[in-house]
Design an enzyme around this catalytic site. Structure first.
Site, PDB file in Angstrom:
ATOM      1  N   ARG A  39       7.847  37.114 -12.116  1.00 49.83           N
ATOM      2  CA  ARG A  39       6.599  36.731 -11.459  1.00 49.83           C
ATOM      3  C   ARG A  39       5.312  37.144 -12.140  1.00 49.83           C
ATOM      4  NH1 ARG A  39       8.316  39.295  -6.072  1.00 49.83           N
ATOM      5  NH2 ARG A  39       9.331  40.567  -7.647  1.00 49.83           N
ATOM      6  N   TYR A 159      22.993  46.138  -0.043  1.00 51.81           N
ATOM      7  CA  TYR A 159      22.565  44.820   0.465  1.00 51.81           C
ATOM      8  C   TYR A 159      23.609  44.220   1.408  1.00 51.81           C
ATOM      9  CZ  TYR A 159      18.769  45.116  -2.840  1.00 51.81           C
ATOM     10  OH  TYR A 159      17.646  45.524  -3.500  1.00 51.81           O
TER      11      TYR A 159
HETATM   12  O1  1CP Z   1      13.530  40.118 -16.325  1.00 55.99           O
HETATM   13  C1  1CP Z   1      14.083  39.824 -15.252  1.00 55.99           C
HETATM   14  O2  1CP Z   1      13.476  39.431 -14.254  1.00 55.99           O
HETATM   15  C2  1CP Z   1      15.559  39.955 -15.262  1.00 55.99           C
HETATM   16  C3  1CP Z   1      16.286  39.385 -14.128  1.00 55.99           C
HETATM   17  C4  1CP Z   1      16.533  40.227 -12.903  1.00 55.99           C
HETATM   18  C5  1CP Z   1      17.212  41.450 -12.821  1.00 55.99           C
HETATM   19  C6  1CP Z   1      17.690  42.338 -13.956  1.00 55.99           C
HETATM   20  C7  1CP Z   1      16.239  39.823 -11.572  1.00 55.99           C
HETATM   21  C8  1CP Z   1      15.538  38.600 -11.215  1.00 55.99           C
HETATM   22  N1  1CP Z   1      16.796  40.719 -10.710  1.00 55.99           N
HETATM   23  C9  1CP Z   1      17.377  41.744 -11.445  1.00 55.99           C
HETATM   24  C10 1CP Z   1      18.147  42.886 -10.938  1.00 55.99           C
HETATM   25  C11 1CP Z   1      17.951  43.317  -9.542  1.00 55.99           C
HETATM   26  N2  1CP Z   1      17.880  42.547  -8.402  1.00 55.99           N
HETATM   27  C12 1CP Z   1      17.921  44.672  -9.143  1.00 55.99           C
HETATM   28  C13 1CP Z   1      18.086  45.820 -10.083  1.00 55.99           C
HETATM   29  C14 1CP Z   1      16.857  46.050 -10.876  1.00 55.99           C
HETATM   30  C15 1CP Z   1      15.737  46.754 -10.167  1.00 55.99           C
HETATM   31  O3  1CP Z   1      15.964  47.850  -9.634  1.00 55.99           O
HETATM   32  O4  1CP Z   1      14.615  46.210 -10.192  1.00 55.99           O
HETATM   33  C16 1CP Z   1      17.775  44.715  -7.758  1.00 55.99           C
HETATM   34  C17 1CP Z   1      17.675  45.948  -6.879  1.00 55.99           C
HETATM   35  C18 1CP Z   1      17.753  43.365  -7.289  1.00 55.99           C
HETATM   36  C19 1CP Z   1      17.652  42.905  -5.895  1.00 55.99           C
HETATM   37  C20 1CP Z   1      16.448  42.058  -5.728  1.00 55.99           C
HETATM   38  N3  1CP Z   1      16.400  40.745  -6.126  1.00 55.99           N
HETATM   39  C21 1CP Z   1      15.181  42.421  -5.259  1.00 55.99           C
HETATM   40  C22 1CP Z   1      14.778  43.818  -4.739  1.00 55.99           C
HETATM   41  C23 1CP Z   1      14.703  43.842  -3.256  1.00 55.99           C
HETATM   42  C24 1CP Z   1      14.588  45.270  -2.717  1.00 55.99           C
HETATM   43  O5  1CP Z   1      15.607  45.811  -2.203  1.00 55.99           O
HETATM   44  O6  1CP Z   1      13.501  45.870  -2.812  1.00 55.99           O
HETATM   45  C25 1CP Z   1      14.345  41.286  -5.326  1.00 55.99           C
HETATM   46  C26 1CP Z   1      12.911  41.163  -4.919  1.00 55.99           C
HETATM   47  C27 1CP Z   1      15.139  40.236  -5.895  1.00 55.99           C
HETATM   48  C28 1CP Z   1      14.710  38.863  -6.239  1.00 55.99           C
HETATM   49  C29 1CP Z   1      14.475  38.647  -7.681  1.00 55.99           C
HETATM   50  N4  1CP Z   1      15.404  38.895  -8.679  1.00 55.99           N
HETATM   51  C30 1CP Z   1      14.861  38.542  -9.896  1.00 55.99           C
HETATM   52  C31 1CP Z   1      13.542  38.033  -9.651  1.00 55.99           C
HETATM   53  C32 1CP Z   1      12.618  37.495 -10.709  1.00 55.99           C
HETATM   54  C33 1CP Z   1      13.324  38.109  -8.281  1.00 55.99           C
HETATM   55  C34 1CP Z   1      12.071  37.690  -7.527  1.00 55.99           C
HETATM   56  C35 1CP Z   1      12.303  36.401  -6.837  1.00 55.99           C
HETATM   57  C36 1CP Z   1      11.548  35.244  -7.374  1.00 55.99           C
HETATM   58  O7  1CP Z   1      10.892  35.255  -8.440  1.00 55.99           O
HETATM   59  O8  1CP Z   1      11.624  34.225  -6.643  1.00 55.99           O
END
Ligand code: 1CP
Length: 351
Positions: A39, A159
């Site tokens: 984002r 989750y």
């Molecule tokens: O560069 C990158 O964006 C790599 C891709 C990536 C990775 C490595 C995404 C895309 N998610 C993750 C791993 C991930 N997902 C983790 C471990 C990393 C960390 O601690 O940040 C976790 C905890 C998640 C779970 C998750 N998915 C959350 C966190 C929610 C919470 O509990 O606070 C969220 C917001 C997502 C959605 C998500 N995943 C990735 C993106 C770009 C997004 C945002 C959604 C979107 O853009 O629509």
């Protein structure tokens, strides 16, 4: 399971990132950013318009484009595969969605042994789009390594048990203490998924893997050792058979860093709360990754770079050091700051 060898590990073997992960000498300190795709990038928001997060993860062309965007823009030393830690659950048929502004939401949270047993094991046939995306990416990336990743059992379990994001992980920890047989079955199930998911990515050409135990910092060392570590160890040990470096990361894990290394990591990710020198002392003879405070991008550039220099200087004491933020890129980050940071790390003198 049969060990699988990487499609072509030789192309990336001498990259600064892989060399640092293995504790070898480097031409410059390698750098990449957790959540570097996503984002904070206008080009990401553009290609994602009207397409759901999980839908994007299942479209190999979109995954390829999104994964490459930060590599093109910043010139970072590694790409991180665009996917999510809950994708394997979706792939085997668990009813969940990733909701904008919230994160993963599970329709029927796991409570009983029958709930766990209803979740199928993951086989490569569940995720053909992952194999295709990784192959496309590796062909495009050439000498730049692709990092595959998976969620660690505790973090994914959180989750599934809470039903969505949680601060306290109270239901998850309650299951751990009050229904050990359900907990054990759940952790084994997720460990199978994570190991199989990493295997698929490495078989298709990923050069390294990162196991995200983002929320492990919620655990006491005793609970980590008794209820979590054996399952993360299994995932890391299966990944080790694939011959690629393994990075293990969690948030707020100062007291667990030694154990997270011992779980079977080649590189331990250190979050920004722990001074890197302390992190290095705790992980011993392993490389480290980190750990600039992700909010420092909102400080004046000189302040951000001054703190980055401190991190690089501290990293010299480690067996190997991969520069990163101490957690993911915050969505409102100005990409120009990350570009300046990347160039600064690359230009920083080695001695
Ligand atoms: O560069 C990158 O964006 C790599 C891709 C990536 C990775 C490595 C995404 C895309 N998610 C993750 C791993 C991930 N997902 C983790 C471990 C990393 C960390 O601690 O940040 C976790 C905890 C998640 C779970 C998750 N998915 C959350 C966190 C929610 C919470 O509990 O606070 C969220 C917001 C997502 C959605 C998500 N995943 C990735 C993106 C770009 C997004 C945002 C959604 C979107 O853009 O629509």
């Amino acid at each position: 399971m049969t060990p699988t060898t990487p499609a072509d590990a030789s192309a990336t073997r001498d990259s600064a990132f892989i060399r640092a992960a293995r504790g070898e000498s480097v031409p410059h300190t390698p750098v990449w950013f957790m959540r570097q795709a996503g984002r904070s990038l206008p080009e990401y928001l553009k290609v994602r318009e009207g397409i759901g997060m999980l839908e994007s993860c299942m479209d190999p062309d979109l995954v390829t484009e999104i994964t490459l965007q930060p590599v093109r823009r910043y010139g970072v030393d590694a790409a991180i595969f665009f996917s999510d830690i809950v994708l394997p659950l979706k792939a085997v048929g668990v009813d969940l969605d990733i909701k904008p502004g919230i994160g993963p939401v599970v329709a029927s949270p796991v409570r009983t042994l029958a709930d766990v047993e209803a979740i199928p094991d993951l086989v490569p046939e569940h995720v053909p789009y992952i194999t295709q995306a990784v192959k496309q990416l590796v062909a495009e990336l050439g000498p730049t390594p692709l990092i595959g990743f998976a969620g660690a059992p505790f973090t994914v379990a959180s989750y599934l048990v809470e039903g969505g994001p949680s601060k306290e992980h109270a239901k998850t920890k309650a299951m751990m203490h009050s229904a050990p047989e359900v907990w054990d079955a759940l952790m084994r199930k997720i460990a199978q998924h994570s190991a199989a998911y990493l295997r698929v990515q490495v078989a298709a050409g990923a050069s390294a893997v990162q196991l995200f135990d983002s929320w492990a910092g919620a655990l006491t060392p005793r609970d980590y050792v008794e209820h979590v570590m054996p399952h993360s160890s299994r995932v890391l040990s299966e990944a080790g058979e694939l011959g690629v470096p393994r990075i293990h990361f969690g948030v707020g894990t100062t007291n667990l860093l030694t154990l997270m290394g011992e779980a079977g990591a080649d590189v331990v990710g250190v979050d920004w709360r722990t001074p890197l020198a302390d992190g290095i002392a705790r992980v011993g003879d392993r490389a480290v990754q980190g750990n600039l405070d992700p909010t420092l991008v909102f400080a004046p550039t000189e302040v951000m770079l001054d703190r980055a220099a401190e991190v690089i200087d501290a990293g010299r004491a480690a067996k190997g050091h991969i520069f990163n933020l101490g957690h993911g890129v915050i969505p409102s980050t100005d990409p120009d700051q990350l570009k300046k940071l990347t160039d600064f790390v690359h230009g920083y003198p080695l001695d």
